[in-house]
Scaffold this motif. Structure first.
Motif, PDB file in Angstrom:
ATOM      1  N   LEU A   1     -14.754 -22.881   3.755  1.00  0.00           N
ATOM      2  CA  LEU A   1     -16.064 -23.107   3.148  1.00  0.00           C
ATOM      3  C   LEU A   1     -15.873 -23.078   1.637  1.00  0.00           C
ATOM      4  CD1 LEU A   1     -19.244 -23.217   3.329  1.00  0.00           C
ATOM      5  CD2 LEU A   1     -19.170 -20.719   3.153  1.00  0.00           C
ATOM      6  N   GLY A   2     -16.399 -24.071   0.931  1.00  0.00           N
ATOM      7  CA  GLY A   2     -16.296 -24.083  -0.521  1.00  0.00           C
ATOM      8  C   GLY A   2     -14.917 -24.409  -1.046  1.00  0.00           C
ATOM      9  N   GLU A   3     -14.073 -25.035  -0.211  1.00  0.00           N
ATOM     10  CA  GLU A   3     -12.718 -25.347  -0.677  1.00  0.00           C
ATOM     11  C   GLU A   3     -12.733 -26.368  -1.814  1.00  0.00           C
ATOM     12  OE1 GLU A   3     -13.905 -28.182   2.400  1.00  0.00           O
ATOM     13  OE2 GLU A   3     -13.772 -25.986   2.436  1.00  0.00           O
ATOM     14  N   ASP A   4     -13.697 -27.291  -1.796  1.00  0.00           N
ATOM     15  CA  ASP A   4     -13.792 -28.254  -2.895  1.00  0.00           C
ATOM     16  C   ASP A   4     -14.230 -27.559  -4.181  1.00  0.00           C
ATOM     17  OD1 ASP A   4     -13.115 -30.628  -1.459  1.00  0.00           O
ATOM     18  OD2 ASP A   4     -15.091 -30.584  -0.538  1.00  0.00           O
ATOM     19  N   TYR A   5     -15.265 -26.725  -4.076  1.00  0.00           N
ATOM     20  CA  TYR A   5     -15.739 -25.951  -5.235  1.00  0.00           C
ATOM     21  C   TYR A   5     -14.584 -25.197  -5.872  1.00  0.00           C
ATOM     22  CZ  TYR A   5     -17.433 -21.725  -7.548  1.00  0.00           C
ATOM     23  OH  TYR A   5     -17.614 -20.692  -8.433  1.00  0.00           O
ATOM     24  N   ASP A   6     -13.835 -24.472  -5.080  1.00  0.00           N
ATOM     25  CA  ASP A   6     -12.730 -23.662  -5.603  1.00  0.00           C
ATOM     26  C   ASP A   6     -11.679 -24.534  -6.283  1.00  0.00           C
ATOM     27  OD1 ASP A   6     -10.964 -21.152  -5.611  1.00  0.00           O
ATOM     28  OD2 ASP A   6      -9.745 -22.548  -4.440  1.00  0.00           O
ATOM     29  N   PHE A   7     -11.354 -25.658  -5.657  1.00  0.00           N
ATOM     30  CA  PHE A   7     -10.338 -26.554  -6.205  1.00  0.00           C
ATOM     31  C   PHE A   7     -10.777 -27.107  -7.556  1.00  0.00           C
ATOM     32  CE2 PHE A   7      -8.173 -30.657  -6.601  1.00  0.00           C
ATOM     33  CZ  PHE A   7      -6.870 -30.355  -6.236  1.00  0.00           C
ATOM     34  N   TYR A   8     -12.032 -27.547  -7.644  1.00  0.00           N
ATOM     35  CA  TYR A   8     -12.520 -28.147  -8.890  1.00  0.00           C
ATOM     36  C   TYR A   8     -12.675 -27.096  -9.988  1.00  0.00           C
ATOM     37  CZ  TYR A   8     -13.682 -31.929  -5.640  1.00  0.00           C
ATOM     38  OH  TYR A   8     -13.625 -32.908  -4.672  1.00  0.00           O
ATOM     39  N   VAL A   9     -13.107 -25.890  -9.648  1.00  0.00           N
ATOM     40  CA  VAL A   9     -13.233 -24.844 -10.660  1.00  0.00           C
ATOM     41  C   VAL A   9     -11.859 -24.501 -11.238  1.00  0.00           C
ATOM     42  CG1 VAL A   9     -13.812 -22.418 -11.067  1.00  0.00           C
ATOM     43  CG2 VAL A   9     -15.377 -23.856  -9.780  1.00  0.00           C
ATOM     44  N   ARG A  10     -10.871 -24.394 -10.370  1.00  0.00           N
ATOM     45  CA  ARG A  10      -9.535 -24.089 -10.875  1.00  0.00           C
ATOM     46  C   ARG A  10      -8.998 -25.222 -11.738  1.00  0.00           C
ATOM     47  NH1 ARG A  10      -5.932 -23.827  -6.869  1.00  0.00           N
ATOM     48  NH2 ARG A  10      -7.312 -24.194  -5.096  1.00  0.00           N
TER      49      ARG A  10
ATOM     50  N   PRO B   1     -15.110 -36.672  -6.374  1.00  0.00           N
ATOM     51  CA  PRO B   1     -14.481 -37.395  -7.488  1.00  0.00           C
ATOM     52  C   PRO B   1     -13.196 -38.109  -7.093  1.00  0.00           C
ATOM     53  CG  PRO B   1     -13.973 -35.071  -7.642  1.00  0.00           C
ATOM     54  CD  PRO B   1     -14.942 -35.216  -6.498  1.00  0.00           C
ATOM     55  N   ILE B   2     -12.866 -39.126  -7.886  1.00  0.00           N
ATOM     56  CA  ILE B   2     -11.494 -39.632  -7.918  1.00  0.00           C
ATOM     57  C   ILE B   2     -10.703 -38.653  -8.784  1.00  0.00           C
ATOM     58  CG2 ILE B   2      -9.973 -41.524  -8.569  1.00  0.00           C
ATOM     59  CD1 ILE B   2     -12.370 -43.387  -8.477  1.00  0.00           C
ATOM     60  N   MET B   3      -9.478 -38.363  -8.351  1.00  0.00           N
ATOM     61  CA  MET B   3      -8.652 -37.387  -9.074  1.00  0.00           C
ATOM     62  C   MET B   3      -7.318 -38.013  -9.446  1.00  0.00           C
ATOM     63  SD  MET B   3      -9.392 -34.093  -6.571  1.00  0.00           S
ATOM     64  CE  MET B   3      -8.778 -34.900  -5.080  1.00  0.00           C
ATOM     65  N   ARG B   4      -6.848 -37.714 -10.636  1.00  0.00           N
ATOM     66  CA  ARG B   4      -5.541 -38.211 -11.057  1.00  0.00           C
ATOM     67  C   ARG B   4      -4.440 -37.335 -10.459  1.00  0.00           C
ATOM     68  NH1 ARG B   4      -6.091 -42.288 -14.518  1.00  0.00           N
ATOM     69  NH2 ARG B   4      -7.899 -42.331 -15.938  1.00  0.00           N
ATOM     70  N   ARG B   5      -3.536 -37.990  -9.711  1.00  0.00           N
ATOM     71  CA  ARG B   5      -2.420 -37.256  -9.114  1.00  0.00           C
ATOM     72  C   ARG B   5      -1.596 -36.556 -10.188  1.00  0.00           C
ATOM     73  NH1 ARG B   5       0.363 -37.613  -4.458  1.00  0.00           N
ATOM     74  NH2 ARG B   5      -0.786 -39.475  -3.849  1.00  0.00           N
ATOM     75  N   GLU B   6      -1.427 -37.205 -11.331  1.00  0.00           N
ATOM     76  CA  GLU B   6      -0.625 -36.628 -12.409  1.00  0.00           C
ATOM     77  C   GLU B   6      -1.147 -35.256 -12.817  1.00  0.00           C
ATOM     78  OE1 GLU B   6       1.064 -37.961 -16.824  1.00  0.00           O
ATOM     79  OE2 GLU B   6      -0.710 -38.942 -15.971  1.00  0.00           O
TER      80      GLU B   6
ATOM     81  N   ASN C   1      -0.107 -29.680 -12.645  1.00  0.00           N
ATOM     82  CA  ASN C   1      -0.617 -28.314 -12.745  1.00  0.00           C
ATOM     83  C   ASN C   1      -0.408 -27.497 -11.473  1.00  0.00           C
ATOM     84  OD1 ASN C   1      -2.201 -27.934 -15.448  1.00  0.00           O
ATOM     85  ND2 ASN C   1      -2.729 -29.999 -14.747  1.00  0.00           N
ATOM     86  N   GLY C   2       0.312 -28.069 -10.514  1.00  0.00           N
ATOM     87  CA  GLY C   2       0.593 -27.339  -9.277  1.00  0.00           C
ATOM     88  C   GLY C   2      -0.650 -26.997  -8.474  1.00  0.00           C
ATOM     89  N   LEU C   3      -1.677 -27.847  -8.567  1.00  0.00           N
ATOM     90  CA  LEU C   3      -2.933 -27.583  -7.863  1.00  0.00           C
ATOM     91  C   LEU C   3      -2.819 -27.941  -6.388  1.00  0.00           C
ATOM     92  CD1 LEU C   3      -5.806 -28.823 -10.208  1.00  0.00           C
ATOM     93  CD2 LEU C   3      -5.593 -26.535  -9.223  1.00  0.00           C
ATOM     94  N   VAL C   4      -3.220 -27.021  -5.536  1.00  0.00           N
ATOM     95  CA  VAL C   4      -3.348 -27.289  -4.100  1.00  0.00           C
ATOM     96  C   VAL C   4      -4.644 -26.641  -3.615  1.00  0.00           C
ATOM     97  CG1 VAL C   4      -0.865 -27.452  -3.642  1.00  0.00           C
ATOM     98  CG2 VAL C   4      -2.013 -25.224  -3.471  1.00  0.00           C
ATOM     99  N   TYR C   5      -5.152 -27.143  -2.517  1.00  0.00           N
ATOM    100  CA  TYR C   5      -6.330 -26.534  -1.907  1.00  0.00           C
ATOM    101  C   TYR C   5      -5.933 -25.198  -1.281  1.00  0.00           C
ATOM    102  CZ  TYR C   5      -9.057 -30.823  -2.387  1.00  0.00           C
ATOM    103  OH  TYR C   5      -9.738 -31.902  -2.890  1.00  0.00           O
ATOM    104  N   ASP C   6      -6.809 -24.215  -1.409  1.00  0.00           N
ATOM    105  CA  ASP C   6      -6.565 -22.887  -0.843  1.00  0.00           C
ATOM    106  C   ASP C   6      -6.769 -22.955   0.664  1.00  0.00           C
ATOM    107  OD1 ASP C   6      -6.574 -20.251  -0.004  1.00  0.00           O
ATOM    108  OD2 ASP C   6      -7.874 -19.532  -1.614  1.00  0.00           O
ATOM    109  N   GLU C   7      -5.700 -22.822   1.430  1.00  0.00           N
ATOM    110  CA  GLU C   7      -5.765 -22.996   2.879  1.00  0.00           C
ATOM    111  C   GLU C   7      -6.413 -21.822   3.594  1.00  0.00           C
ATOM    112  OE1 GLU C   7      -2.149 -24.519   4.545  1.00  0.00           O
ATOM    113  OE2 GLU C   7      -1.962 -26.079   2.991  1.00  0.00           O
ATOM    114  N   GLU C   8      -6.741 -20.765   2.866  1.00  0.00           N
ATOM    115  CA  GLU C   8      -7.509 -19.667   3.452  1.00  0.00           C
ATOM    116  C   GLU C   8      -8.999 -19.989   3.504  1.00  0.00           C
ATOM    117  OE1 GLU C   8      -6.369 -16.682   4.752  1.00  0.00           O
ATOM    118  OE2 GLU C   8      -4.451 -17.737   4.605  1.00  0.00           O
ATOM    119  N   LEU C   9      -9.419 -20.998   2.746  1.00  0.00           N
ATOM    120  CA  LEU C   9     -10.844 -21.325   2.656  1.00  0.00           C
ATOM    121  C   LEU C   9     -11.220 -22.412   3.645  1.00  0.00           C
ATOM    122  CD1 LEU C   9     -11.415 -21.459  -1.223  1.00  0.00           C
ATOM    123  CD2 LEU C   9     -12.007 -19.601   0.343  1.00  0.00           C
TER     124      LEU C   9
END
Length: 335
Positions: A187-196, A167-172, A177-185
């Motif tokens: 595999l499935g880092e996109d899934y986790d990011f979008y679910v959150r 997806p295109i994502m709005r930076r705002e 919401n303080g969203l960042v990718y989980d750097e421990e992942l």
């Protein structure tokens, strides 16, 4: 003029040893007028990925290269790219994939979204497909439950998880919401990011128009995941499940996804122990984890059944000779 500024996009490309493919990815991003930035993160490559990316610079001043001395994974690469970019919209592009010309206009014609994705064409040879099939740009909203359901793979069906969507994502929304990718992942880092993001109330729209080309490769990073990667992914689901604000339906489907990934982990862990400690060690491992026995037994059965059906010819045929589309769209002119 203000509207044009709102529409500008930063394309983020995380790349590890992608010298052979990064050029096509960068060129396809720079070809889009709405793209104001292309940030390539060379994630500890040893093959000159950074130089290959720069070789595709069109002289417009839009490309930026960030180089990690050591490999830190796709999540860290994406976090670094987002932090270094300024455009109000962010689009992810894998280093071995590409955009079809004019990808973004149908997406940006839609309103009321924080994330918006389009269809994906899975291809074996990008040179063999200059343009994808034309689908009507029908739009629909995807809920958290629908997204997670779409990430539970089904046996006997081609992989088509909604987590593949780019997806295109709005930076705002991300920054607010303080969203960042989980750097421990890894595999499935996109899934986790979008679910959150969805759990935080993100409006996620999908259109059936196809603008993204995903190159099917037998040696992709996702096909080389480690046992540890599976463990971290189901633990990421556990972290999401700890949120008290989840609806009952969301909690149920995330639990189903977690159990699906955990079963895959238990099988891989058993096979690891068997390979390293022999049958005796594997038996002792299972006796210490009786709850995992059904998942391991069923997983072994499925693996053996698949092996009986598999042949060299069938394996070769798994790479598509014609494009396969993630979404079952209605062709232009259809109903």
């Amino acid at each position: 003029m203000a509207e044009a500024a709102i529409q500008t996009i930063c394309v983020i490309i995380a790349a590890k040893n992608a010298a052979d493919t990064i050029g096509l990815a960068v060129e396809s991003a720079l070809r889009e007028d709405m793209v104001s930035e292309v940030v390539v993160v060379d994630d500890g490559s040893s093959d000159g990925t950074d130089k290959a990316a720069l070789a595709s610079d069109d002289g417009s001043g839009r490309i930026k290269i960030i180089s990690f001395e050591r490999n830190r994974g796709p999540s860290a690469a994406r976090n670094a790219a987002i932090a270094q970019s300024t455009a109000p919209l962010i689009a992810i592009l894998d280093a071995d994939d590409f955009f079809f010309p004019g990808r973004f206009a149908p997406m940006l014609a839609e309103t009321d979204w924080d994330f918006i994705a389009d269809n994906i064409a899975f291809v074996a040879d990008p040179a063999a497909l200059s343009s994808p099939a034309r689908f009507q740009s029908r739009a629909r909203t995807m809920s958290l439950v629908q997204f997670v359901e779409g990430n539970i793979s089904r046996r006997g069906k081609p992989r088509g998880e909604t987590g593949f969507l780019k997806p295109i994502m709005r930076r705002e929304f991300i920054v607010g919401n303080g969203l960042v990718y989980d750097e421990e992942l890894r595999l499935g880092e996109d899934y986790d990011f979008y679910v959150r993001a969805l759990a935080l109330g993100a409006r996620y729209k999908v259109i059936e128009h196809c603008g993204y080309g995903a190159v099917v490769r037998g040696d992709s990073l996702s096909s080389r995941h480690r046992t540890e990667d599976l463990r971290r992914l189901f633990e990421a689901d556990n972290a999401i499940l700890s949120q008290s604000s989840l609806s009952a339906d969301a909690r149920a489907v995330i639990t189903q996804h977690r159990d699906h990934i955990r079963d895959r982990y238990e099988l891989r862990a058993f096979l690891d122990v068997k390979r390293e400690a022999g049958k005796g060690g594997a038996i002792r491992h299972m006796l210490s984890r009786p709850g995992a026995i059904p998942a391991v037994a069923l997983g072994i059965f499925h693996d053996k059944y698949d092996a009986l059906r598999r042949s060299d010819a069938a394996s070769a045929a798994s790479l598509p000779t014609s494009p396969r589309y993630l979404l079952a769209g209605v062709p232009v002119g259809g109903s």
